[in-house]
Design an enzyme around this catalytic site. Structure first.
Site, PDB file in Angstrom:
ATOM      1  N   TYR A  67       0.816  -1.219   0.000  1.00  0.00           N
ATOM      2  CA  TYR A  67       0.000   0.000   0.000  1.00  0.00           C
ATOM      3  C   TYR A  67       0.846   1.265   0.000  1.00  0.00           C
ATOM      4  O   TYR A  67       0.455   2.284  -0.573  1.00  0.00           O
ATOM      5  CB  TYR A  67      -1.017  -0.026   1.152  1.00  0.00           C
ATOM      6  CG  TYR A  67      -2.156  -0.933   0.773  1.00  0.00           C
ATOM      7  CD1 TYR A  67      -3.154  -0.473  -0.074  1.00  0.00           C
ATOM      8  CD2 TYR A  67      -2.186  -2.261   1.174  1.00  0.00           C
ATOM      9  CE1 TYR A  67      -4.167  -1.317  -0.495  1.00  0.00           C
ATOM     10  CE2 TYR A  67      -3.184  -3.117   0.761  1.00  0.00           C
ATOM     11  CZ  TYR A  67      -4.177  -2.631  -0.077  1.00  0.00           C
ATOM     12  OH  TYR A  67      -5.170  -3.465  -0.509  1.00  0.00           O
ATOM     13  N   HIS A 128     -14.736   2.127  -1.939  1.00  0.00           N
ATOM     14  CA  HIS A 128     -13.707   1.204  -1.442  1.00  0.00           C
ATOM     15  C   HIS A 128     -12.648   1.912  -0.588  1.00  0.00           C
ATOM     16  O   HIS A 128     -11.556   1.387  -0.381  1.00  0.00           O
ATOM     17  CB  HIS A 128     -13.053   0.468  -2.625  1.00  0.00           C
ATOM     18  CG  HIS A 128     -13.984  -0.520  -3.264  1.00  0.00           C
ATOM     19  ND1 HIS A 128     -13.735  -1.131  -4.456  1.00  0.00           N
ATOM     20  CD2 HIS A 128     -15.178  -1.003  -2.856  1.00  0.00           C
ATOM     21  CE1 HIS A 128     -14.745  -1.942  -4.772  1.00  0.00           C
ATOM     22  NE2 HIS A 128     -15.632  -1.876  -3.809  1.00  0.00           N
ATOM     23  N   CYS A 136      -7.130   2.818  12.683  1.00  0.00           N
ATOM     24  CA  CYS A 136      -6.543   2.168  13.852  1.00  0.00           C
ATOM     25  C   CYS A 136      -7.105   0.751  13.961  1.00  0.00           C
ATOM     26  O   CYS A 136      -8.316   0.542  13.796  1.00  0.00           O
ATOM     27  CB  CYS A 136      -6.878   2.972  15.108  1.00  0.00           C
ATOM     28  SG  CYS A 136      -6.203   2.209  16.583  1.00  0.00           S
ATOM     29  N   CYS A 141     -10.448   1.803  19.936  1.00  0.00           N
ATOM     30  CA  CYS A 141     -10.097   3.157  19.492  1.00  0.00           C
ATOM     31  C   CYS A 141     -10.753   3.474  18.140  1.00  0.00           C
ATOM     32  O   CYS A 141     -11.522   4.414  18.021  1.00  0.00           O
ATOM     33  CB  CYS A 141      -8.572   3.278  19.392  1.00  0.00           C
ATOM     34  SG  CYS A 141      -8.008   4.830  18.669  1.00  0.00           S
TER      35      CYS A 141
HETATM   36  P1  NAD Z   1     -10.562  -3.939 -12.949  1.00  0.00           P
HETATM   37  O1  NAD Z   1      -9.061  -3.940 -12.983  1.00  0.00           O
HETATM   38  O2  NAD Z   1     -11.259  -5.182 -12.635  1.00  0.00           O
HETATM   39  O3  NAD Z   1     -11.101  -3.422 -14.370  1.00  0.00           O
HETATM   40  C1  NAD Z   1     -10.552  -2.307 -15.005  1.00  0.00           C
HETATM   41  C2  NAD Z   1     -11.337  -2.116 -16.285  1.00  0.00           C
HETATM   42  O4  NAD Z   1     -10.890  -0.917 -16.887  1.00  0.00           O
HETATM   43  C3  NAD Z   1     -11.152  -3.233 -17.315  1.00  0.00           C
HETATM   44  O5  NAD Z   1     -12.419  -3.659 -17.755  1.00  0.00           O
HETATM   45  C4  NAD Z   1     -10.360  -2.564 -18.440  1.00  0.00           C
HETATM   46  O6  NAD Z   1     -10.719  -3.062 -19.718  1.00  0.00           O
HETATM   47  C5  NAD Z   1     -10.788  -1.123 -18.279  1.00  0.00           C
HETATM   48  N1  NAD Z   1      -9.830  -0.127 -18.774  1.00  0.00           N
HETATM   49  C6  NAD Z   1      -8.481  -0.119 -18.697  1.00  0.00           C
HETATM   50  N2  NAD Z   1      -7.989   1.019 -19.209  1.00  0.00           N
HETATM   51  C7  NAD Z   1      -9.056   1.761 -19.606  1.00  0.00           C
HETATM   52  C8  NAD Z   1      -9.208   3.053 -20.189  1.00  0.00           C
HETATM   53  N3  NAD Z   1      -8.157   3.821 -20.471  1.00  0.00           N
HETATM   54  N4  NAD Z   1     -10.458   3.479 -20.481  1.00  0.00           N
HETATM   55  C9  NAD Z   1     -11.552   2.705 -20.213  1.00  0.00           C
HETATM   56  N5  NAD Z   1     -11.467   1.484 -19.652  1.00  0.00           N
HETATM   57  C10 NAD Z   1     -10.238   1.026 -19.342  1.00  0.00           C
HETATM   58  O7  NAD Z   1     -10.938  -2.754 -11.962  1.00  0.00           O
HETATM   59  P2  NAD Z   1     -12.279  -2.468 -11.181  1.00  0.00           P
HETATM   60  O8  NAD Z   1     -13.443  -2.823 -12.037  1.00  0.00           O
HETATM   61  O9  NAD Z   1     -12.128  -1.109 -10.646  1.00  0.00           O
HETATM   62  O10 NAD Z   1     -12.310  -3.499  -9.952  1.00  0.00           O
HETATM   63  C11 NAD Z   1     -11.189  -3.999  -9.317  1.00  0.00           C
HETATM   64  C12 NAD Z   1     -10.905  -3.546  -7.886  1.00  0.00           C
HETATM   65  O11 NAD Z   1      -9.562  -3.074  -7.839  1.00  0.00           O
HETATM   66  C13 NAD Z   1     -11.725  -2.439  -7.334  1.00  0.00           C
HETATM   67  O12 NAD Z   1     -12.173  -2.878  -6.103  1.00  0.00           O
HETATM   68  C14 NAD Z   1     -10.777  -1.254  -7.129  1.00  0.00           C
HETATM   69  O13 NAD Z   1     -10.999  -0.674  -5.844  1.00  0.00           O
HETATM   70  C15 NAD Z   1      -9.418  -1.839  -7.135  1.00  0.00           C
HETATM   71  N6  NAD Z   1      -8.363  -1.042  -7.832  1.00  0.00           N
HETATM   72  C16 NAD Z   1      -8.308   0.332  -7.717  1.00  0.00           C
HETATM   73  C17 NAD Z   1      -7.325   1.062  -8.399  1.00  0.00           C
HETATM   74  C18 NAD Z   1      -7.274   2.583  -8.265  1.00  0.00           C
HETATM   75  O14 NAD Z   1      -7.632   3.122  -7.227  1.00  0.00           O
HETATM   76  N7  NAD Z   1      -6.844   3.294  -9.311  1.00  0.00           N
HETATM   77  C19 NAD Z   1      -6.389   0.395  -9.205  1.00  0.00           C
HETATM   78  C20 NAD Z   1      -6.470  -1.015  -9.285  1.00  0.00           C
HETATM   79  C21 NAD Z   1      -7.470  -1.714  -8.600  1.00  0.00           C
END
Ligand code: NAD
Length: 280
Positions: A67, A128, A136, A141
């Site tokens: 993280y 999320h 914490c 707490c």
């Molecule tokens: P996912 O990785 O499952 O899906 C991402 C989607 O985005 C795919 O379908 C892909 O084809 C599409 N994609 C990629 N580039 C794109 C673009 N330029 N334009 C349009 N579409 C595009 O991600 P999700 O559906 O968000 O779910 C996965 C989990 O992972 C979530 O719970 C999320 O919280 C977490 N996550 C968050 C981040 C972040 O905060 N940026 C990054 C990775 C994963």
């Protein structure tokens, strides 16, 4: 589904309650590493090790390094055209010129904070959680520190470089990991892990129930409950527009399907011309 932008803009102009459900693809053009892509070395760990309370209990050091790396990557990134288009659209004065008298709310699964940094009008429902919050772990707490600074403790400083060079992670002692500023107990990242309940569910359910247009942006539509929102909007007669580079589970609910990078298709669909000269 239709791919006609003009036709979509006609629908948009007559919509009243608009929601956007966003996922990792929204931030892809900002260079935010995906779970699988991060520095290669994370591929040897599974989601269970890195994104569950059980994984954290097993190795807080490993989870914190993951993280911390993601926090540093998010801090170094800039919002892209898709974030900025949503941000502009969220401003009532701007939106009223496109869709008079409408409401708009962004529901995002992303934890990178880029929507907030692009001046998105609140509320942004970050279901999320957020990479930059610190929770914490002491049940008595439960202090939440919003926007904890980065690097958040000396033990983690520099570990992101180890990850970039794909060397093995050190085992950071518990006392050198982020601690709660109130009670001193071990802190954890403020994100929702597998098996945990997302935030704002009641508010989101209310918005989904009244939405007549749902924009599904850059999400694989595999993670529930976010994956169910488009289906629900369609079920009660609303329209669904999907913006994705690939086919996704959202396609089967789509009245409009805009294939391609959302940083291009979304501004076009909203009828906006976005410049990204701005550093935030
Ligand atoms: P996912 O990785 O499952 O899906 C991402 C989607 O985005 C795919 O379908 C892909 O084809 C599409 N994609 C990629 N580039 C794109 C673009 N330029 N334009 C349009 N579409 C595009 O991600 P999700 O559906 O968000 O779910 C996965 C989990 O992972 C979530 O719970 C999320 O919280 C977490 N996550 C968050 C981040 C972040 O905060 N940026 C990054 C990775 C994963």
């Amino acid at each position: 589904p239709s791919k006609d932008f003009d036709n979509f803009r006609t629908l948009l102009r007559s919509s009243k309650h608009i929601i956007a459900v966003a996922g990792a693809g929204l931030s892809a053009a900002s260079g935010i590493p995906t779970f699988r892509g991060t520095g290669g070395m994370w591929r040897k760990y599974d989601a269970f090790s890195l994104a569950t309370p059980e994984g954290f209990a097993q190795s807080p050091s490993l989870v914190w390094q993951f993280y911390h790396y993601r926090r540093q990557a998010a801090l170094a990134a800039q919002p892209n055209r898709a974030h900025l288009a949503l941000s502009f659209f969220s401003l009532p004065a701007a939106r009223n010129q496109i869709v008079p008298g409408s409401t708009f709310t962004l529901i995002t699964q992303n934890v990178d904070g880029l929507s907030a940094r692009s001046d998105q009008e609140p509320p942004i429902l970050e279901m999320h959680g957020r990479l930059f919050d610190l929770l914490c772990t002491n049940r008595k707490c439960k202090h939440v520190e919003f926007n904890a600074e980065s690097p958040i403790c000396e033990g983690l400083a520099g570990t992101e470089m180890l990850i970039e060079t794909k060397t093995t992670d050190p085992n950071i002692e518990l006392e050198d990991l982020p601690r709660c500023s109130k009670c001193g107990a071990l802190g954890r990242p403020g994100v929702v892990w597998f098996g945990e309940t997302p935030h704002h569910l009641d508010t989101i359910d209310g918005l989904v129930a009244q939405a007549d247009l749902c924009l599904v942006i850059g999400t694989s539509s595999k993670v529930y409950p976010a994956a169910s929102y488009a289906e629900e909007v369609k079920r009660h007669g609303g329209k669904v527009a999907v913006f994705n580079v690939e086919h996704s589970h959202g396609d089967s609910k789509a009245h409009y399907l805009f294939p391609g990078p959302c940083e291009e298709t979304l501004p076009k669909a909203l009828g906006l011309s976005i410049s990204v000269d701005r550093k935030i």
